[in-house]
Scaffold this motif. Structure first.
Motif, PDB file in Angstrom:
ATOM      1  N   GLY A   1      96.888   5.732  46.355  1.00 12.01           N
ATOM      2  CA  GLY A   1      97.398   4.481  46.901  1.00 12.01           C
ATOM      3  C   GLY A   1      98.385   3.810  45.976  1.00 12.01           C
ATOM      4  O   GLY A   1      98.997   4.456  45.131  1.00 12.01           O
ATOM      5  N   TYR A   2      98.515   2.492  46.150  1.00 14.97           N
ATOM      6  CA  TYR A   2      99.499   1.713  45.400  1.00 14.97           C
ATOM      7  C   TYR A   2      98.878   0.411  44.917  1.00 14.97           C
ATOM      8  O   TYR A   2      98.083  -0.214  45.621  1.00 14.97           O
ATOM      9  CB  TYR A   2     100.717   1.377  46.266  1.00 14.97           C
ATOM     10  N   VAL A   3      99.267  -0.009  43.728  1.00 12.42           N
ATOM     11  CA  VAL A   3      98.923  -1.326  43.195  1.00 12.42           C
ATOM     12  C   VAL A   3     100.119  -2.227  43.479  1.00 12.42           C
ATOM     13  O   VAL A   3     101.251  -1.895  43.128  1.00 12.42           O
ATOM     14  CB  VAL A   3      98.647  -1.261  41.675  1.00 12.42           C
ATOM     15  N   ILE A   4      99.863  -3.354  44.118  1.00 15.84           N
ATOM     16  CA  ILE A   4     100.922  -4.306  44.434  1.00 15.84           C
ATOM     17  C   ILE A   4     101.080  -5.232  43.233  1.00 15.84           C
ATOM     18  O   ILE A   4     100.143  -5.917  42.832  1.00 15.84           O
ATOM     19  CB  ILE A   4     100.577  -5.116  45.705  1.00 15.84           C
ATOM     20  N   VAL A   5     102.272  -5.261  42.667  1.00 13.15           N
ATOM     21  CA  VAL A   5     102.541  -6.016  41.448  1.00 13.15           C
ATOM     22  C   VAL A   5     102.963  -7.452  41.761  1.00 13.15           C
ATOM     23  O   VAL A   5     102.861  -8.327  40.910  1.00 13.15           O
ATOM     24  CB  VAL A   5     103.624  -5.292  40.609  1.00 13.15           C
ATOM     25  N   ASP A   6     103.390  -7.720  42.963  1.00 13.27           N
ATOM     26  CA  ASP A   6     103.936  -9.023  43.358  1.00 13.27           C
ATOM     27  C   ASP A   6     102.816 -10.054  43.510  1.00 13.27           C
ATOM     28  O   ASP A   6     102.452 -10.449  44.616  1.00 13.27           O
ATOM     29  CB  ASP A   6     104.718  -8.862  44.657  1.00 13.27           C
ATOM     30  N   GLN A   7     102.286 -10.525  42.387  1.00 15.41           N
ATOM     31  CA  GLN A   7     101.168 -11.467  42.415  1.00 15.41           C
ATOM     32  C   GLN A   7     101.561 -12.806  43.027  1.00 15.41           C
ATOM     33  O   GLN A   7     100.751 -13.467  43.658  1.00 15.41           O
ATOM     34  CB  GLN A   7     100.606 -11.673  41.006  1.00 15.41           C
ATOM     35  N   GLU A   8     102.822 -13.190  42.879  1.00 14.97           N
ATOM     36  CA  GLU A   8     103.296 -14.456  43.447  1.00 14.97           C
ATOM     37  C   GLU A   8     103.131 -14.480  44.974  1.00 14.97           C
ATOM     38  O   GLU A   8     102.627 -15.450  45.538  1.00 14.97           O
ATOM     39  CB  GLU A   8     104.755 -14.662  43.073  1.00 14.97           C
ATOM     40  N   LEU A   9     103.528 -13.394  45.638  1.00 18.58           N
ATOM     41  CA  LEU A   9     103.388 -13.342  47.095  1.00 18.58           C
ATOM     42  C   LEU A   9     101.925 -13.207  47.498  1.00 18.58           C
ATOM     43  O   LEU A   9     101.502 -13.810  48.485  1.00 18.58           O
ATOM     44  CB  LEU A   9     104.210 -12.189  47.678  1.00 18.58           C
ATOM     45  N   ILE A  10     101.147 -12.464  46.740  1.00 20.81           N
ATOM     46  CA  ILE A  10      99.715 -12.348  47.029  1.00 20.81           C
ATOM     47  C   ILE A  10      99.073 -13.725  46.985  1.00 20.81           C
ATOM     48  O   ILE A  10      98.316 -14.098  47.888  1.00 20.81           O
ATOM     49  CB  ILE A  10      99.020 -11.385  46.045  1.00 20.81           C
ATOM     50  N   ASP A  11      99.371 -14.496  45.957  1.00 16.96           N
ATOM     51  CA  ASP A  11      98.816 -15.848  45.840  1.00 16.96           C
ATOM     52  C   ASP A  11      99.282 -16.737  46.988  1.00 16.96           C
ATOM     53  O   ASP A  11      98.500 -17.502  47.549  1.00 16.96           O
ATOM     54  CB  ASP A  11      99.209 -16.478  44.506  1.00 16.96           C
ATOM     55  N   ALA A  12     100.559 -16.635  47.342  1.00 17.28           N
ATOM     56  CA  ALA A  12     101.103 -17.480  48.412  1.00 17.28           C
ATOM     57  C   ALA A  12     100.464 -17.170  49.757  1.00 17.28           C
ATOM     58  O   ALA A  12     100.177 -18.074  50.541  1.00 17.28           O
ATOM     59  CB  ALA A  12     102.613 -17.311  48.501  1.00 17.28           C
ATOM     60  N   LEU A  13     100.214 -15.901  50.036  1.00 17.51           N
ATOM     61  CA  LEU A  13      99.670 -15.526  51.339  1.00 17.51           C
ATOM     62  C   LEU A  13      98.154 -15.633  51.412  1.00 17.51           C
ATOM     63  O   LEU A  13      97.587 -15.557  52.490  1.00 17.51           O
ATOM     64  CB  LEU A  13     100.098 -14.105  51.701  1.00 17.51           C
ATOM     65  N   SER A  14      97.491 -15.826  50.296  1.00 17.17           N
ATOM     66  CA  SER A  14      96.035 -15.890  50.328  1.00 17.17           C
ATOM     67  C   SER A  14      95.520 -17.295  50.584  1.00 17.17           C
ATOM     68  O   SER A  14      94.330 -17.508  50.694  1.00 17.17           O
ATOM     69  CB  SER A  14      95.446 -15.348  49.021  1.00 17.17           C
ATOM     70  N   HIS A  15      96.416 -18.270  50.700  1.00 19.94           N
ATOM     71  CA  HIS A  15      96.004 -19.629  51.023  1.00 19.94           C
ATOM     72  C   HIS A  15      95.679 -19.753  52.507  1.00 19.94           C
ATOM     73  O   HIS A  15      95.877 -18.831  53.282  1.00 19.94           O
ATOM     74  CB  HIS A  15      97.101 -20.632  50.648  1.00 19.94           C
TER      75      HIS A  15
END
Length: 119
Positions: free
Chosen positions: A79-93
């Motif tokens: 699989g893949y590790v997603i490095v874009d933590q900024e978007l992960i944080d934004a979409l997890s709200h």
């Protein structure tokens, strides 16, 4: 996430000049995967099997290559590790905060466009 929200996020990512230039298709795959991860596992790893359920195999393969070359994803066994933590944080709200964030990004993009003359 509905298609309108996905494409709003894609446009916000395309307007961000600090990020690598990627195809709209790859950005769409990225947003859909990050949204899936933010609302299911809470992690930043997507397996090849899950990726193929979210997006057609050929599209996901090309997008994964492009996102890996850009440094947004990293390949890990199976699989893949997603490095874009900024978007992960934004979409997890919450959904309300996501819509507010997307609206702010659209407004920021408009205010920084050529159609607005600063005073």
């Amino acid at each position: 996430m509905d298609d309108r929200s996905v494409f709003s996020e894609v446009e916000a990512l395309r307007a961000d000049k600090t990020r690598a230039v990627l195809s709209p298709e790859s950005l769409e795959v990225h947003v859909r995967v990050v949204d899936h991860l933010a609302h299911t596992t809470g992690a930043n790893y997507v397996s090849d099997e899950i990726l193929d359920t979210l997006v057609h195999g050929r599209v996901s393969t090309i997008a994964a290559i492009e996102l890996t070359l850009a440094g947004w994803w990293r390949r890990l066994d199976g699989g893949y590790v997603i490095v874009d933590q900024e978007l992960i944080d934004a979409l997890s709200h919450t959904p309300t905060r996501r819509r507010f964030g997307a609206a702010c990004r659209r407004l920021w993009r408009f205010l920084n466009s050529e159609s607005v003359i600063p005073l």
